[in-house]
Design a protein around this motif. Structure first.
Motif, PDB file in Angstrom:
ATOM      1  N   ILE A 746       0.851  -1.186   0.000  1.00 14.79           N
ATOM      2  CA  ILE A 746       0.000   0.000   0.000  1.00 14.79           C
ATOM      3  C   ILE A 746       0.890   1.239   0.000  1.00 14.79           C
ATOM      4  O   ILE A 746       1.840   1.334   0.781  1.00 14.79           O
ATOM      5  CB  ILE A 746      -0.926   0.028   1.236  1.00 14.79           C
ATOM      6  CG1 ILE A 746      -1.625  -1.330   1.416  1.00 14.79           C
ATOM      7  CG2 ILE A 746      -1.927   1.158   1.134  1.00 14.79           C
ATOM      8  CD1 ILE A 746      -2.484  -1.741   0.270  1.00 14.79           C
ATOM      9  N   ASP A 747       0.593   2.187  -0.876  1.00 12.00           N
ATOM     10  CA  ASP A 747       1.273   3.475  -0.851  1.00 12.00           C
ATOM     11  C   ASP A 747       0.740   4.294   0.314  1.00 12.00           C
ATOM     12  O   ASP A 747      -0.438   4.195   0.684  1.00 12.00           O
ATOM     13  CB  ASP A 747       1.054   4.222  -2.155  1.00 12.00           C
ATOM     14  CG  ASP A 747       1.760   3.552  -3.331  1.00 12.00           C
ATOM     15  OD1 ASP A 747       2.836   2.990  -3.103  1.00 12.00           O
ATOM     16  OD2 ASP A 747       1.214   3.590  -4.459  1.00 12.00           O
ATOM     17  N   GLU A 748       1.603   5.131   0.893  1.00 10.23           N
ATOM     18  CA  GLU A 748       1.179   5.916   2.055  1.00 10.23           C
ATOM     19  C   GLU A 748       0.047   6.874   1.714  1.00 10.23           C
ATOM     20  O   GLU A 748      -0.750   7.233   2.578  1.00 10.23           O
ATOM     21  CB  GLU A 748       2.365   6.682   2.636  1.00 10.23           C
ATOM     22  CG  GLU A 748       3.078   7.591   1.661  1.00 10.23           C
ATOM     23  CD  GLU A 748       4.230   8.327   2.318  1.00 10.23           C
ATOM     24  OE1 GLU A 748       3.982   9.049   3.305  1.00 10.23           O
ATOM     25  OE2 GLU A 748       5.381   8.176   1.855  1.00 10.23           O
ATOM     26  N   ASP A 749      -0.067   7.270   0.450  1.00  3.68           N
ATOM     27  CA  ASP A 749      -1.150   8.175   0.053  1.00  3.68           C
ATOM     28  C   ASP A 749      -2.471   7.443  -0.133  1.00  3.68           C
ATOM     29  O   ASP A 749      -3.526   8.085  -0.244  1.00  3.68           O
ATOM     30  CB  ASP A 749      -0.782   8.886  -1.256  1.00  3.68           C
ATOM     31  CG  ASP A 749       0.468   9.736  -1.105  1.00  3.68           C
ATOM     32  OD1 ASP A 749       0.723  10.198   0.028  1.00  3.68           O
ATOM     33  OD2 ASP A 749       1.191   9.926  -2.105  1.00  3.68           O
ATOM     34  N   SER A 750      -2.438   6.121  -0.195  1.00  3.20           N
ATOM     35  CA  SER A 750      -3.653   5.342  -0.468  1.00  3.20           C
ATOM     36  C   SER A 750      -4.140   4.585   0.749  1.00  3.20           C
ATOM     37  O   SER A 750      -5.000   3.697   0.618  1.00  3.20           O
ATOM     38  CB  SER A 750      -3.384   4.349  -1.611  1.00  3.20           C
ATOM     39  OG  SER A 750      -2.872   4.992  -2.745  1.00  3.20           O
ATOM     40  N   ILE A 751      -3.654   4.914   1.929  1.00  4.64           N
ATOM     41  CA  ILE A 751      -4.000   4.120   3.104  1.00  4.64           C
ATOM     42  C   ILE A 751      -5.455   4.291   3.492  1.00  4.64           C
ATOM     43  O   ILE A 751      -6.104   3.355   3.977  1.00  4.64           O
ATOM     44  CB  ILE A 751      -3.055   4.472   4.278  1.00  4.64           C
ATOM     45  CG1 ILE A 751      -3.227   3.456   5.405  1.00  4.64           C
ATOM     46  CG2 ILE A 751      -3.255   5.897   4.744  1.00  4.64           C
ATOM     47  CD1 ILE A 751      -2.178   3.570   6.472  1.00  4.64           C
ATOM     48  N   ALA A 752      -6.042   5.491   3.281  1.00  7.33           N
ATOM     49  CA  ALA A 752      -7.449   5.703   3.633  1.00  7.33           C
ATOM     50  C   ALA A 752      -8.358   4.851   2.759  1.00  7.33           C
ATOM     51  O   ALA A 752      -9.311   4.230   3.254  1.00  7.33           O
ATOM     52  CB  ALA A 752      -7.793   7.187   3.504  1.00  7.33           C
ATOM     53  N   ALA A 753      -8.072   4.791   1.460  1.00  6.64           N
ATOM     54  CA  ALA A 753      -8.888   3.973   0.569  1.00  6.64           C
ATOM     55  C   ALA A 753      -8.735   2.491   0.898  1.00  6.64           C
ATOM     56  O   ALA A 753      -9.709   1.728   0.841  1.00  6.64           O
ATOM     57  CB  ALA A 753      -8.477   4.245  -0.885  1.00  6.64           C
TER      58      ALA A 753
END
Length: 800
Positions: A746-753
């Motif tokens: 998981i990319d750190e920018d995509s953790i919410a999704a």
């Protein structure tokens, strides 16, 4: 949502819906049978009305979505945050370090993505650095850990929660693990979802990526230390590498020592210019350590004239490396058929060498036929011993050879001549035969010499002479079978003379054969050597043997001079030259070269020869951070595995030169346990608590309480060097772990999704859910829209 299927919740209305469709279809067909609509407009009207009828029929059946999702609160989710110093690294052009971005991500997580996960899972937070610890929240993150034991954390949690409902393991890290190698397999563990922090290279940094240590028998520099340095942001600048010997002082403190003067000029400091940052700089130090046995070197790199304040970190610019050299003494048995010049120079060359001991057994007279009469004095002993005090000096009979022992350890050594038992022969590391015929030995003794090499792992060298090789009738003997040359089938040849020695291509690659640091000086040395006159002919070289040197006569004919090969666990060599001593008669420099050549040859001969007790330190990452497995192999007098032994390992520490406290830790005593996989092998595990150098001394005692031997090894535990060996995020490793466990990176920018969709993934405890495929009011509205659209088309055609 993990969807399974679509089903009809009002199946009892299916006959009514089918009847409705049938009747409506008939009325639709009858109504459009005589209409004046033609072409596409007619087809559109029929389709719209048919769609409206179909939607009304589906409303009667109430279609539903059927799916599964994780039961809220029934599954556990393990969230592990990396708390190591490596998270302090700031990526190029980044405003915050990786750790600061992780803290910011977790600060608002309770109201965001972490809150969503708490609604569906039992979230278990953990911190990992050199150890794994459970925490109540992530407020304890300080990024001061000296290691990233990510592999240990994943495997430990997998074992700890085995059999429990674990939906997965989120790993918040830059991926640079200090305890994972290519052999580790994470299959069978819960799904791992690494969240990789960091996107690129650090701004400006020097890092020691790899250090390798090799040893040769080259006397001037027996130790080679090679290091690879990665460079970022130093294009065109000069990088300086230094190597300094570090040894324990007499008061448990650390002292730095420099090498001898000749070595200092070569290897104390080296400088290279950065031309291509994509390729590592390679520094190669040739060292001659002052200390005998195991020692350490402190390696540092820095930009020339740079304050280093702009570097990403300085902790990967320095590293402690261990060098394990045998302490000796290595005992070599020299057996000669007559006193000669060769032994004189051999013995003189090792006279001041503390690692080599030359034990001589020289025959000064051959055995004679046994006569029945006595001499004029009525004696039966050899007249060579006439005049000696027979109370203190043993005399030999006529039918026994007269042997002289030199450099023996005690009165009993070699008293009965050449060893007759394996216990007596195996105490030596190598055997040299010079100018001695095969009839000197019994068949059992020759077979024992062969086993000495093949089983015990000793070294064997035969020198040329009047009664060596074919002239000594070794062609059909156990000794001849292990030589690297064939002796049988030799045709009659004339004795060559005026021979000039030269190295072959393989010889140039062997450091112990060379005496000079470069090829030009070495060729000059060989050209200045005097001609040799004595050589033993051989038929050919055996397969697998290497010819290191040849000689040429005046006619240009080339002959084999020096041949070596592996034989069993040991090695054998054949030097067919019989008057190498001529080399040292010209001047003092040649005499020094001759003695140096003999020392290097003898060191090669005893290199890698096993001792009765040996110890090795091997990384044991699975046992904990910095753990090493100490393996001790113990053998009896005939070098068979020694069972029922007691093995004690004493460990001493050596703090790093940069440590604020240079006082060594108290000595640690461990007991090695017998291995279940190999006889004679004893193992124990040591986990260091501090970075630094460590020396382990193993003492093996047999079942009778007799000490079988001792062995020493050294290693370095430099936690910071391992932690900062690579500053680039290791996404490849995280992808491997995720792939083996069924997770994903998981990319750190995509953790919410990711947090939003994680409850819909497969989990140990799932529940079936159902919801309407659509809202009925929307379907009625859509059906009405279809009918109105059909009416509008007919009206525009003037038929409504």
């Amino acid at each position: 949502m993990f969807w399974a299927a679509i089903f009809l919740s009002a199946k009892n209305w299916l006959p009514w819906a089918a009847g409705f469709l049938f009747v409506a279809g008939l009325l639709l067909a009858w109504g459009y049978r005589q209409t004046r609509l033609q072409g596409g407009r007619r087809f559109a009207c029929i389709s719209l009305k048919l769609l409206g009828i179909l939607l009304l029929a589906l409303c009667l059946l109430e279609p539903m979505w059927s799916g599964e999702r994780a039961v809220p609160g029934a599954n556990q989710l393990l969230v592990v945050a990396d708390n190591s110093q490596g998270m302090q690294i700031r990526d190029r052009d980044a405003a915050k370090s990786r750790g600061e971005r992780l803290q910011a991500m977790l600060a608002d997580a309770e109201k965001g993505w972490l809150g969503d996960l708490n609604e569906n899972f039992k979230v278990r937070p953990f911190l990992v650095d050199s150890r794994l610890q459970a925490v109540s929240d992530f407020g304890a993150l300080d990024f001061k850990g000296d290691a990233s034991s990510l592999g240990f954390a994943v495997r430990t949690l997998g074992e700890r929660y085995r059999g429990q409902p674990v939906a997965g393991l989120m790993l918040l890290t830059d991926g640079n693990a200090t305890d994972v190698d290519d052999t580790m397999d994470f299959s069978g563990l819960p799904p791992v979802y690494p969240v990789v922090m960091g996107k690129g290279e650090p701004g400006r940094d020097l890092a020691i990526r790899k250090i390798s240590v090799s040893q040769t028998s080259f006397e001037d520099a027996p130790v080679t230390i090679q290091l690879e340095v990665s460079v970022h942001g130093y294009a065109g600048e000069n990088i300086v590498a230094r190597a300094v010997e570090v040894s324990p002082g007499g008061t448990n403190t650390v002292m730095l020592t420099t090498t001898n003067e000749s070595a200092v000029s070569r290897s104390k400091e080296q400088t290279q210019t950065v031309k291509d940052e994509t390729q590592p700089l390679v520094f190669r130090f040739l060292e001659r350590p002052i200390s005998q046995g195991s020692t350490f070197y402190w390696i540092t790199v820095a930009a020339k004239g740079d304050s280093q304040l702009s570097e990403a970190t300085l902790l990967n610019n320095q590293q402690l490396v261990a060098v394990n050299r045998g302490e000796g003494p290595y005992r070599i048995l020299y057996v000669s058929g007559r006193p000669n010049w060769e032994f004189k120079f051999l013995n003189r060359s090792v006279w001041d060498d503390h690692q080599l001991e030359m034990v001589g057994l020289l025959r000064v007279a051959k055995r004679e036929p046994k006569f029945q009469f006595k001499t004029r004095y009525g004696e039966t002993s050899n007249p060579l011993f006439r005049g000696f005090d027979r109370k203190t000096e043993e005399t030999e009979r006529y039918d026994q050879p007269v042997l002289v022992r030199l450099n023996t350890k005690d009165e009993a050594e070699l008293r009965d001549g050449f060893p007759k038992t394996e216990e007596d022969l195996y105490r030596y590391h190598a055997v040299i035969l010079d100018d001695l015929e095969s009839e000197f030995f019994t068949q059992d003794q020759m077979s024992m010499v062969q086993r000495f090499v093949s089983d015990r792992g000793g070294g064997f060298l035969m020198l040329g002479g009047q009664e060596s090789f074919n002239q000594g009738k070794y062609e059909h003997t156990p000794i001849g079978s292990m030589l690297p040359v064939y002796l049988d089938g030799l045709a009659e040849v004339s004795q060559a003379s005026n021979l000039k020695l030269a190295l072959t291509r393989e010889g140039w690659l062997q450091p112990w054969v060379r005496l000079r640091a470069n090829e030009g000086d070495e060729k000059e040395r060989y050209e200045a050597m005097p001609s040799l006159q004595i050589m033993n002919h051989t038929r050919s070289v055996k397969p697998g043997a290497n010819v290191l040197a040849t000689v040429k006569d005046d006619g240009g004919q080339s002959y084999t001079a020096l041949v070596v090969q592996k034989f069993g666990f040991g090695r054998t060599a054949a030097l067919t030259i019989g008057d190498l001593w001529r080399w040292g008669f010209n001047d003092e420099q040649m005499m020094a070269d001759l003695q140096k050549s003999w020392r290097q040859t003898l060191r090669w001969l005893v290199a890698d020869v096993p001792e009765r007790v040996e110890i090795r330190a091997e990384p044991a990452r699975q046992e904990g951070h910095g753990a090493v497995r100490l393996k001790v192999r113990a053998r009896d007098l005939v070098f068979k595995p020694l069972d029922n032994a007691t093995v004690v390992v004493n460990i001493k520490s050596l703090p790093l030169p940069t440590a604020t406290n240079t006082t060594a830790l108290p000595e640690i005593r461990l007991t090695a346990e017998p291995s279940l996989s190999e006889p004679g092998l004893y193992e124990t595990v040591f986990i260091p608590r501090e970075a630094g150098g460590y020396m382990a001394t193993a003492i093996a005692t047999d079942a009778n309480g007799v000490t079988a031997g001792t062995a020493v090894t050294a290693w370095a535990s430099d936690f910071a060097a391992e932690e900062f060996a690579s500053l680039k995020p290791n996404r490849e490793l995280m992808e491997k772990i995720a792939r083996q466990t069924g997770g994903e990176v998981i990319d750190e920018d995509s953790i919410a999704a990711f947090a939003a969709k994680l409850p819909t993934r497969r989990a140990p405890v799932m529940e079936t859910t159902a919801q309407p495929l659509w809202h009925t009011s929307w379907v009625f509205l859509l059906a009405l829209t279809c009918f109105l659209a059909e009416w509008g088309l007919r009206r525009r055609a003037g038929l409504a």
